[in-house]
Enzyme design. Sequence first.
Site, mmCIF file in Angstrom:
data_model
loop_
_atom_site.group_PDB
_atom_site.id
_atom_site.type_symbol
_atom_site.label_atom_id
_atom_site.label_comp_id
_atom_site.label_asym_id
_atom_site.label_seq_id
_atom_site.Cartn_x
_atom_site.Cartn_y
_atom_site.Cartn_z
ATOM 1 N N GLY A 35 -11.518 6.173 -4.700
ATOM 2 C CA GLY A 35 -12.301 4.943 -4.650
ATOM 3 C C GLY A 35 -12.331 4.376 -3.251
ATOM 4 O O GLY A 35 -13.371 3.965 -2.748
ATOM 5 N N ALA A 36 -11.156 4.359 -2.610
ATOM 6 C CA ALA A 36 -11.043 3.818 -1.256
ATOM 7 C C ALA A 36 -9.679 4.207 -0.701
ATOM 8 O O ALA A 36 -8.831 4.750 -1.411
ATOM 9 C CB ALA A 36 -11.216 2.300 -1.262
ATOM 10 N N MET A 37 -9.471 3.905 0.586
ATOM 11 C CA MET A 37 -8.198 4.226 1.238
ATOM 12 C C MET A 37 -7.825 3.113 2.199
ATOM 13 O O MET A 37 -8.638 2.651 2.990
ATOM 14 C CB MET A 37 -8.321 5.566 1.987
ATOM 15 C CG MET A 37 -7.092 5.942 2.777
ATOM 16 S SD MET A 37 -5.627 6.140 1.722
ATOM 17 C CE MET A 37 -4.327 5.899 2.927
ATOM 18 N N GLU A 38 -6.535 2.744 2.155
ATOM 19 C CA GLU A 38 -6.042 1.549 2.827
ATOM 20 C C GLU A 38 -5.677 1.765 4.285
ATOM 21 O O GLU A 38 -4.696 1.199 4.783
ATOM 22 C CB GLU A 38 -4.814 1.008 2.077
ATOM 23 C CG GLU A 38 -3.579 1.912 2.093
ATOM 24 C CD GLU A 38 -3.458 2.849 0.912
ATOM 25 O OE1 GLU A 38 -2.336 3.291 0.611
ATOM 26 O OE2 GLU A 38 -4.494 3.141 0.280
ATOM 27 N N HIS A 82 -7.869 -4.495 -3.871
ATOM 28 C CA HIS A 82 -6.757 -3.542 -3.923
ATOM 29 C C HIS A 82 -6.414 -3.064 -2.516
ATOM 30 O O HIS A 82 -5.240 -3.056 -2.106
ATOM 31 C CB HIS A 82 -7.163 -2.372 -4.824
ATOM 32 C CG HIS A 82 -6.142 -1.288 -4.957
ATOM 33 N ND1 HIS A 82 -5.419 -1.069 -6.113
ATOM 34 C CD2 HIS A 82 -5.723 -0.322 -4.096
ATOM 35 C CE1 HIS A 82 -4.600 -0.045 -5.950
ATOM 36 N NE2 HIS A 82 -4.785 0.431 -4.733
ATOM 37 N N GLU A 83 -7.430 -2.643 -1.756
ATOM 38 C CA GLU A 83 -7.162 -2.123 -0.411
ATOM 39 C C GLU A 83 -6.698 -3.226 0.529
ATOM 40 O O GLU A 83 -5.846 -2.995 1.392
ATOM 41 C CB GLU A 83 -8.412 -1.441 0.145
ATOM 42 C CG GLU A 83 -8.993 -0.345 -0.737
ATOM 43 C CD GLU A 83 -7.968 0.693 -1.191
ATOM 44 O OE1 GLU A 83 -7.043 1.011 -0.422
ATOM 45 O OE2 GLU A 83 -8.084 1.173 -2.335
ATOM 46 N N HIS A 120 -3.093 -3.829 0.139
ATOM 47 C CA HIS A 120 -2.309 -2.781 0.798
ATOM 48 C C HIS A 120 -2.004 -3.102 2.261
ATOM 49 O O HIS A 120 -1.071 -2.517 2.834
ATOM 50 C CB HIS A 120 -3.057 -1.452 0.751
ATOM 51 C CG HIS A 120 -2.785 -0.614 -0.456
ATOM 52 N ND1 HIS A 120 -1.508 -0.331 -0.891
ATOM 53 C CD2 HIS A 120 -3.620 0.047 -1.298
ATOM 54 C CE1 HIS A 120 -1.580 0.462 -1.960
ATOM 55 N NE2 HIS A 120 -2.844 0.691 -2.231
ATOM 56 N N GLU A 140 -4.141 10.432 3.485
ATOM 57 C CA GLU A 140 -3.120 10.384 2.444
ATOM 58 C C GLU A 140 -3.309 11.576 1.497
ATOM 59 O O GLU A 140 -4.430 11.839 1.042
ATOM 60 C CB GLU A 140 -3.237 9.081 1.631
ATOM 61 C CG GLU A 140 -2.070 8.878 0.687
ATOM 62 C CD GLU A 140 -2.143 7.543 -0.062
ATOM 63 O OE1 GLU A 140 -1.084 6.935 -0.282
ATOM 64 O OE2 GLU A 140 -3.254 7.118 -0.416
ATOM 65 N N GLU A 186 0.905 1.471 -5.114
ATOM 66 C CA GLU A 186 -0.348 1.410 -5.865
ATOM 67 C C GLU A 186 -0.309 0.362 -6.979
ATOM 68 O O GLU A 186 -1.299 -0.326 -7.227
ATOM 69 C CB GLU A 186 -0.687 2.793 -6.432
ATOM 70 C CG GLU A 186 -0.840 3.874 -5.376
ATOM 71 C CD GLU A 186 -1.902 3.548 -4.333
ATOM 72 O OE1 GLU A 186 -2.753 2.662 -4.581
ATOM 73 O OE2 GLU A 186 -1.886 4.157 -3.262
#
Length: 859
Positions: free
Chosen positions: A268-271, A302-303, A306, A134, A325
């Site tokens: 922080g992270a990726m979905e 959060h992820e 997603h 992303e 988001e």
Amino acid sequence: MPGTNLTREEAQQRAKLLTVDSYEIDLDLSGAQEGGTYRSVTTVRFDVAATGADNGAESFIDLVAPTVHEVTLNGDPLDAAELFKDSRIALPGLLEGRNVLRVVADCAYTNTGEGLHRFVDPVDEQAYLYTQFEVPDARRVFASFEQPDLKATFQFTVKAPTGWTVVSNSPTPEPKDDVWVFEPTPRISTYITALIVGPYTSVHSVYEKDGQSVPLGIYCRPSLAEFLDSDAIFEVTRQGFDWFQEKFDYAYPFKKYDQLFVPEFNAGAMENAGAVTIRDQYVFRSKVTDAAYEVRAETILHELAHMWFGDLVTMEWWNDLWLNESFATYTSIACQAHHPDSRWPHSWTTFANSMKTWAYRQDQLPSTHPIMAEIRDLDDVLVNFDGITYAKGASVLKQLVAYVGMDEFFRGVQAYFKAHAFGNTRLSDLLGALEETSGRDLKAWSKAWLETAGINVLRPEIETDADGVITSFAIRQEAPALPAGAKGEPTLRPHRIAIGLYGLRDDSGKLVRDERLELDVDGELTAVPELVGRRRPDVVLLNDDDLSYAKVRLDEESLAFVTEHLGDFESSLPRALCWASAWDMTRDAELPTHDYLSLVLSGIGKESDIGVVQSLQRQVKLAIDLYGAPATREALLTRWTDATLAHLRAAAAGSDHQLAWARAFAATARTPEQIDLLESLLDGGQTIEGLAVDTELRWAFVQRLVAVGTFDEADIAAEYERDKTAAGERHAATARAARPTPEAKAEAWAQVVESDKLPNAVQEAVIGGFVQTDQRELLAPYTGRYFEVVKDVWESRSHEIAQQIAVGLYPTIQVSQETLDRTDAWLASAEPNAALRRLVSESRSGVERALRAQAADAS
């Protein structure tokens, strides 16, 4: 020339022409241990709409690669050298109906956290790979139609070194001759595909409920395995599965769920669908406060959110990035607040104290923009991962839930998922579903909240008689002028808020809410007749429960009472709202820094929420460094540092508060006695009961001792010998850049600006050490040098690396008119890229705000 950019119009034209069916991607990563390049073979099957063109249609596919060897379209070889230009492969003569494209290229490993990132662990000297795609970086690994609405299935075949593990979106197969052949994914967007490759170690479990069984995996490097608290991570994950599947009424849409803690991660992270990557700093090597665990849990949730909102149903174009988001942020915090087994039912306090202060700050910059931003191209979206996209958007979603009702909100979301599964949508699709379930017309609401920029201020206007009985109560809404340079007009908005009436209990000494009134505020003045005739309480708090997004001010009597009793609120959320209001007033030059410091010192000792304590510690240090009058700065720092040490000594042994105060003390220790104490704590000459001076705390002490000139290179090297890990390497880099000598600053500058060899995480560490607020004079010469190089840096480096430099090295701590003048001259003459102009303008705004606050503090 488009370079690596892509405009919205180009994407729309391509989407009208093409329907992509499938990708088959074959990667040879067998040489990953050595690095360099790797072979990438992509076969894409796609349909072309009728165009009426005699010679077929034309389009292009995206690819960022050193070399393209072959391009074959429908069996016919094309001239790769002629067609591959500017990160695109031109596709002439496309046939109506089915087309098959094959691209053979050499792609490059990166050390920037973009594309296929390669990292070598100093502990075992093994390479570890992961992808980060992303916004537009799948094209760094395989040829792709790089836009979210051209979904397809993806089938990966990967050759890896013997003994390594390969993880992707589909379940991990058994390798044959070191080749891993994955089954095709469901229809997903390019940016959420993923590969994680290397000698990772893993822990596995399963989520089971009502006949459903989802395999769960957690991965990290072997050098971190001893610190991996997998049970706690699985517990949060299962709570997320429970809550989201109930609220969304849609089963988890993928075949497994892996969470991979990877090194040198930019975010922080990726979905990634079914293969979430998370920064491995969340595998805690040393003691951290509960606030860190809460933040990690929010990231995990959060992820996971997603997987439905973003992966199952995906935005058509990046102007709806905010919705992706914001929805994930809102629902992750709501899950923490409402799941019956949650460890953090106070999560809305954390949100008010951290996320919303970020949003308020971002919304007062010249780059402020509507939540639904105008995203013209990829350059726009790359700088749009900001406080408005995440924090303001989530705040407004919380307001929307209050406006339509939580049950109605989730019924609309359920209908939305069912109608658009594995498809692409626009905002109007979600709002239409919510209108159906709530009966509310959301068009005016959407226009006021999502299509306008800026923030409102809510103030109570209260009149009482001689006996303290309220004779008039109204709420005044203001729409301050937007910052200079911002687009749009000030806007008054409809707000659904609560008013809390608080009184001090004689028996407990606590401020307790006696009454709560919820109502709609609209227009400039909203009368509240329900409160007329009641005795005025000790504190009137607008936007109680933090339902809306607005800056709130206390009336004069409430402010005076809160100043004496802020720490006495029984509940954490009203305390956080008052703390946030005080901080906002400090930033707005309405509350002098010395008064803010006094307020914090009077109440922080009573603050039980460790996240709030740590935020207050950061904000006080920032206020003194940037907003306090220079003539009084040293006195304020002395007062604050003395307080940090007093709180450290008074804190309960082994408590989170003790650790937080130890870090706050280490960040600002300054007198010879304080420096001696740091040294003694480090070498064991002195101890504080319960305080474990472990690896991370040792580095905090070392870095401060280096910054004040007590420790030198030999001390840094000795500490690194104790911690020869990737984290230790970063900490050592920070310490070296923090040395208070011209030679050390020149060395750090050269590493970051004059060379492009540093990996992303190490560069970030060097920048963090380079900028020391008590080294202003030493850093002053770099103001001019920044403006000499920043444009060239932006044009020659990848986005993530260039943004780190443009933001991190801006002379933020040089709070002066001269800094503003230098910035203005550069903006007027350099003709920078629009994204770079935005970042520099935002930094300039911070200096301008600090100058105003310093003037207010001095007066």
